[in-house]
Structure formats: C-alpha cells, structure tokens
Design a protein around this motif. Structure first.
Motif, PDB file in Angstrom:
ATOM      1  N   GLY A   1      26.113  -1.696  10.014  1.00 22.77           N
ATOM      2  CA  GLY A   1      25.239  -1.565   8.852  1.00 22.77           C
ATOM      3  C   GLY A   1      26.064  -1.397   7.597  1.00 22.77           C
TER       4      GLY A   1
ATOM      5  N   PRO B   1      21.698  -4.817   5.819  1.00 24.79           N
ATOM      6  CA  PRO B   1      20.575  -3.868   5.780  1.00 24.79           C
ATOM      7  C   PRO B   1      19.768  -3.818   7.058  1.00 24.79           C
ATOM      8  CG  PRO B   1      20.221  -5.708   4.245  1.00 24.79           C
ATOM      9  CD  PRO B   1      21.624  -5.807   4.723  1.00 24.79           C
TER      10      PRO B   1
ATOM     11  N   TRP C   1      21.675  -1.924   9.651  1.00 24.80           N
ATOM     12  CA  TRP C   1      21.768  -0.507   9.272  1.00 24.80           C
ATOM     13  C   TRP C   1      20.464   0.217   9.561  1.00 24.80           C
ATOM     14  CZ3 TRP C   1      24.577   0.984   4.096  1.00 24.80           C
ATOM     15  CH2 TRP C   1      24.973   2.330   4.157  1.00 24.80           C
ATOM     16  N   GLN C   2      19.340  -0.419   9.267  1.00 23.21           N
ATOM     17  CA  GLN C   2      18.050   0.213   9.556  1.00 23.21           C
ATOM     18  C   GLN C   2      17.912   0.467  11.066  1.00 23.21           C
ATOM     19  OE1 GLN C   2      16.431   1.403   7.200  1.00 23.21           O
ATOM     20  NE2 GLN C   2      16.005   0.013   5.501  1.00 23.21           N
TER      21      GLN C   2
ATOM     22  N   SER D   1      17.622   4.200  12.938  1.00 21.14           N
ATOM     23  CA  SER D   1      16.538   4.519  13.876  1.00 21.14           C
ATOM     24  C   SER D   1      17.101   4.998  15.210  1.00 21.14           C
ATOM     25  CB  SER D   1      15.639   3.295  14.094  1.00 21.14           C
ATOM     26  OG  SER D   1      15.000   2.932  12.883  1.00 21.14           O
TER      27      SER D   1
ATOM     28  N   ASP E   1      14.758   9.406   6.484  1.00 22.83           N
ATOM     29  CA  ASP E   1      13.681   8.707   5.764  1.00 22.83           C
ATOM     30  C   ASP E   1      14.151   8.265   4.382  1.00 22.83           C
ATOM     31  OD1 ASP E   1      11.960   9.052   7.887  1.00 22.83           O
ATOM     32  OD2 ASP E   1      10.875  10.750   7.003  1.00 22.83           O
TER      33      ASP E   1
ATOM     34  N   HIS F   1      16.587   5.300   4.794  1.00 21.23           N
ATOM     35  CA  HIS F   1      15.846   4.063   5.095  1.00 21.23           C
ATOM     36  C   HIS F   1      15.287   3.453   3.809  1.00 21.23           C
ATOM     37  CE1 HIS F   1      15.705   3.637   9.464  1.00 21.23           C
ATOM     38  NE2 HIS F   1      15.378   4.896   9.620  1.00 21.23           N
ATOM     39  N   GLN F   2      14.625   4.299   3.005  1.00 20.38           N
ATOM     40  CA  GLN F   2      13.999   3.812   1.777  1.00 20.38           C
ATOM     41  C   GLN F   2      15.046   3.306   0.790  1.00 20.38           C
ATOM     42  OE1 GLN F   2      10.516   3.593   1.077  1.00 20.38           O
ATOM     43  NE2 GLN F   2      11.440   2.278  -0.484  1.00 20.38           N
TER      44      GLN F   2
ATOM     45  N   ILE G   1      18.084   2.128   1.346  1.00 13.89           N
ATOM     46  CA  ILE G   1      18.685   0.861   1.781  1.00 13.89           C
ATOM     47  C   ILE G   1      17.757  -0.301   1.412  1.00 13.89           C
ATOM     48  CG2 ILE G   1      19.337  -0.510   3.808  1.00 13.89           C
ATOM     49  CD1 ILE G   1      20.288   2.220   5.055  1.00 13.89           C
ATOM     50  N   ASP G   2      16.452  -0.130   1.676  1.00 13.98           N
ATOM     51  CA  ASP G   2      15.477  -1.150   1.267  1.00 13.98           C
ATOM     52  C   ASP G   2      15.515  -1.377  -0.244  1.00 13.98           C
ATOM     53  OD1 ASP G   2      14.504  -1.732   3.774  1.00 13.98           O
ATOM     54  OD2 ASP G   2      12.712  -0.485   3.610  1.00 13.98           O
TER      55      ASP G   2
END
Length: 322
Positions: free
Chosen positions: A160, A208, A211-212, A216, A242, A245-246, A248-249
C-alpha cells in the motif's frame, strides 16, 4: 534537561528517536525477551551511536541482538541496517523478499536517493549505506513467524505504502510495528480528541486499493496498539484506522482532480488545504509556522508520491487495448 532519545514502553519495548531530520520525527524500536534483542527499523547510519549508547546504558551487548527487522527499505527506516549489522555479529536481517536484494547490494538505493536529494544532502541525511552479506538475510514472506526468547513476532506482507513492506505483530504486546503502513502521527498534533493521523503516500509505490485491503486485514487482528516509525505508540486503533481509510480515499481523489499543469504543486496545495481543515476539526491550535515545521517535508513527499502514482496509472491506461 535535553530531549531524551529513549522512551521505555510496556512489554519490554523501547522507542528510540533515530535523530532523522528533527526530534520526534522517526523512531525505531528495541524489543527484549529472555536476554535476546530485536530492533524494528534502524534509522540511518547516523542512528548507530544512539542505539549503541542505549545498549550500554541498559547493560546489554551487541551479541544479544538476534534480529534486525526492517519494515521496508526506505532509508529513514533501513538506511542504518548495514552499519548496525556490522556491530551485531549474531544478528540476522529480516526483510520483505522484494527488499532483500537492496540490503545486500544498496547501489540502487543510493543512486535513487541521490537522484532525489543530490549527493550533498544524501550524505548529510543518510551517510553511507553498508551492504549486508546474503547469508545473514532472512527473507520474510507473509505470515512467517520469528521467535525472540519465546516471544513470537509474526511478519505480515502489507502493501500500500510500498510493495516491499512488512508489519510485525508481537504476541506479547498484541501490538503491531507498522513502519509507514499505519500512517504517521506526530505527538505535537495530539489534542483532547487523541492522535491525528495522515497517510504516507511518498514515492514510488503508493497503491490505494492495496493499502485499503492491508488496513482492513490489520484491523481484523484487533491489535491493542500500533508502534509507528513516525512517531511512537498510538492506541485508538479503530478510530485511527477509519480516519486513515478516509484519508487515503481523499488523497487519491485530490490527485485525480488536480489540473495537469504543474500537477505536483497543485496536489501539494490541495494536501495542505485538506490537512489544515482536518487539523482544525481535530481541535489542533498550532499556528502555521509550527505546522509547516512539522509537516512540510511530509506534505511535499506525499504530493510527489501521488504524482508518481498518477503517472503510473496513465502509462497503464495507455497500454490498455482499444
């Protein structure tokens, strides 16, 4: 009282400030179990005296070092591995299979970093990279377990941030040594809401989707804490995962929506806007000069990494039929 480079944590773990760039930016860790020692990440060649001084202060010897584990071969994490291995005759290096050859022959690492920093800055930041004999290297595929004085250290393939990245789950602390995979979180940015976390999208292998999936997987292990290279221990794992995750997006979205002209500079500007906004929501009251001092290098490198990711995507799309 000066800044101490050592912080004793529970479960016989010591956080060591590697001295890279500024205090509290980059750490490595010493883990102890029944007279055996492991280091997770090493800092740069210039970190060696700091590590040796710690061993001396604790009444420990270099002969007790069984493993030197590098989460990945970026030089703020692994640049000092060769120098430390020279001083620790019983130690074996543990590294992702994709990173092993660069530890045995660091010519490409030196050339790549010199191209980025220039010879003078490279020498000042990292010193000389010392090759490690092949026979002292353990390649760590996914889920290999290494034993340290009866303490199990589980190595996990965690792409990632980099394709050659491992995280290490320690059964004693139930914690993860995460290198750059669990982002960066500087203690200066802590507020009453806890730690603030940012992705590290530095060149050249940001992915990405991978990485996500990695995040997880790590969350499913329900770790008690993460021991970050940048910087120190964090424990609010569900919220931080959390947030990461956000982020990276959001970072990927920023990169994809910036105008092509002066793209890297445009990404950097947008990352600053995102970070300032997120810090304000987090209750951080540091002024702009302090935030620049803490984050300027990271934001610049993150922008460069996102630009490289876009270039790679564009090449792949150009190769698609039709």
């Amino acid at each position: 009282m000066g800044h101490s480079p050592y912080q004793t944590l529970e479960h016989a773990i010591t956080c060591i400030d590697t001295g890279y760039q500024r205090p509290d930016l980059a750490a490595c860790y010493m883990v102890e179990a029944q007279g055996e020692l492991a280091f997770v990440d090493t800092g740069t060649t210039y970190t060696l005296p700091v590590i040796l001084k710690l061993l001396e202060a604790r009444g420990l010897t270099t002969d007790q070092v069984k493993y030197i584990i590098v989460t990945h071969v970026h030089l703020d994490h692994a640049g000092g591995a060769g120098a430390l291995m020279e001083k620790c005759p019983e130690a074996q290096l543990v590294v992702h299979p994709f990173g092993a050859r660069h530890m045995v022959d660091p010519t490409k690492l030196t050339a790549g970093a010199t191209a980025v920093y220039g010879e003078e800055r490279f020498r000042q930041a990292f010193g000389r990279l010392i090759p490690i004999p092949q026979e002292r290297v353990i390649e760590a595929p996914d889920e290999i377990v290494i034993e340290l004085g009866g303490r199990s250290l589980l190595c996990l393939d965690t792409p990632g941030h980099a394709r050659h990245h491992i995280c290490i789950y320690d059964d004693r602390s139930k914690g993860l040594f995460t290198g750059d995979t669990f982002g960066l979180s500087y203690r200066d940015l802590d507020t009453s809401k806890g730690a603030f976390i940012l992705p590290t999208t530095t060149p050249v292998q940001f992915d990405p989707a991978a990485w996500q999936a990695t995040l997880s997987r790590l969350s499913e292990m329900n770790p008690s804490s993460a021991y970050l290279t940048h910087y120190g221990k964090v424990s609010d794992m569900n919220r931080l995962a959390d947030d990461l995750h956000q982020a990276i997006d959001d970072f990927a979205e920023i990169a994809l929506t910036v105008e092509p002209e002066n793209r890297c500079a445009g990404i950097q500007k947008k990352l600053w806007e995102w970070t300032n906004n997120a810090l304000m929501k987090h209750g951080c009251s540091l002024g702009e000069p302090r935030l620049k001092a803490l984050l300027a290098m990271d934001i610049e490198l993150n922008a460069q990494g996102l630009d490289v990711w876009l270039q790679r995507r564009e090449k792949e799309q150009a190769r698609q039929p039709g």
